[in-house]
Motif scaffolding. Structure first.
Motif, PDB file in Angstrom:
ATOM      1  N   ASN A 152     -40.533  38.162  67.224  1.00  0.00           N
ATOM      2  CA  ASN A 152     -41.240  36.883  67.130  1.00  0.00           C
ATOM      3  C   ASN A 152     -41.419  36.383  65.700  1.00  0.00           C
ATOM      4  N   GLN A 153     -40.670  36.927  64.774  1.00  0.00           N
ATOM      5  CA  GLN A 153     -40.860  36.524  63.381  1.00  0.00           C
ATOM      6  C   GLN A 153     -40.380  35.098  63.106  1.00  0.00           C
ATOM      7  N   ASP A 154     -39.734  34.472  64.106  1.00  0.00           N
ATOM      8  CA  ASP A 154     -39.316  33.077  63.945  1.00  0.00           C
ATOM      9  C   ASP A 154     -40.408  32.091  64.366  1.00  0.00           C
ATOM     10  N   GLU A 175     -43.961  30.041  64.082  1.00  0.00           N
ATOM     11  CA  GLU A 175     -44.804  29.475  63.027  1.00  0.00           C
ATOM     12  C   GLU A 175     -46.234  29.363  63.526  1.00  0.00           C
ATOM     13  N   HIS A 200     -42.626  27.674  68.437  1.00  0.00           N
ATOM     14  CA  HIS A 200     -41.200  27.988  68.291  1.00  0.00           C
ATOM     15  C   HIS A 200     -40.501  26.672  67.983  1.00  0.00           C
ATOM     16  N   HIS A 201     -40.114  26.516  66.726  1.00  0.00           N
ATOM     17  CA  HIS A 201     -39.688  25.206  66.219  1.00  0.00           C
ATOM     18  C   HIS A 201     -40.873  24.250  66.432  1.00  0.00           C
TER      19      HIS A 201
END
Length: 236
Positions: free
Chosen positions: A90-92, A94, A149-150
């Motif tokens: 889940n490091q992507d 924000e 996520h984005h």
């Protein structure tokens, strides 16, 4: 600041237990008209009280002490192999932080989560009024920690500030993204945030032996449990 010795408490009549089948429960509430500052709230949290909306409460059941307050000493916590995988997966995501508020995006995520995960509980069916009373009406320092996520909102951790830590009030997330283990990830991030605030403890609410819905809390070791009025260190 109100002296805790001067507080009044009110007990509910018995009602069906939300966690253990064929059990009756009672709840002890702090007088909702009492003016509690952060110091009072922090002291009550160390005595096993929790917040739900504007209410501060603790289980007060006849002949039963199954609900045990749990907290993580965050400076001692080290993620295990599975938890490290969840962090990498889940490091992507924000994180964005906001004050409690209502939006259609927040509510629809909450609605999907309750409908998919808790349709057998007393929070179903969800409604905007329930969302407001449960998560927005707070007399304390509360924040929404939103994971995106984005540009898509996928999880929200609701946390209160205490003098000695942070209190994890509730987390809801996108049920169709089970592969990401967002519930686990939210707790791992809350541990990190507590450390960043230089606080020693993340309060997780109640753990109940034999209740599957609560079992995940003891996966975060070491953990401290409030037993007979004392915080007991359990497992490394």
């Amino acid at each position: 600041m109100t002296d805790l010795r001067e507080l009044q408490f009110y007990a509910t009549p018995e009602h069906p237990c939300s966690y253990l089948p064929r059990r009756q429960a009672k709840t002890l509430f702090v007088d909702p008209s009492a003016e509690l500052d952060q110091c009072n709230y922090s002291l009550l949290s160390d005595l096993g009280f929790r917040r739900s909306g504007p209410h501060i409460y603790r289980p007060h059941c006849e002949g039963c002490s199954a609900c045990i307050s749990a907290r993580i000493p965050v400076n001692l916590f080290r993620p295990n192999r599975g938890q490290r995988r969840v962090l990498r997966r889940n490091q992507d995501l924000e994180m964005r932080i906001s004050e409690p508020h209502f939006s259609e995006e927040l509510y629809q995520l909450y609605r999907r989560y309750i409908t998919a995960r808790h349709a057998d509980g007393d929070m179903y069916p969800p409604s905007p009024e329930q969302f407001d009373s449960f998560l927005i009406r707070s007399n304390h320092h509360t924040r929404f920690y939103q994971l995106h996520h984005h540009e898509r909102l996928v999880a929200v951790a609701v946390m209160d500030q205490l003098d000695q830590g942070l209190s994890a009030i509730y987390t809801f997330f996108e049920p169709e993204m089970a592969h990401r283990s967002l519930g686990q990830y939210a707790i791992l991030r809350q541990i990190e945030i507590t450390r960043e605030h230089n606080h020693p403890f993340l309060y997780l609410g109640y753990w109940i032996r034999g209740c599957q819905k609560m079992a995940y809390k003891t996966n975060y070791r070491p953990i401290q449990l409030l037993i007979n009025g004392q915080w007991v260190h359990c497992g490394d």
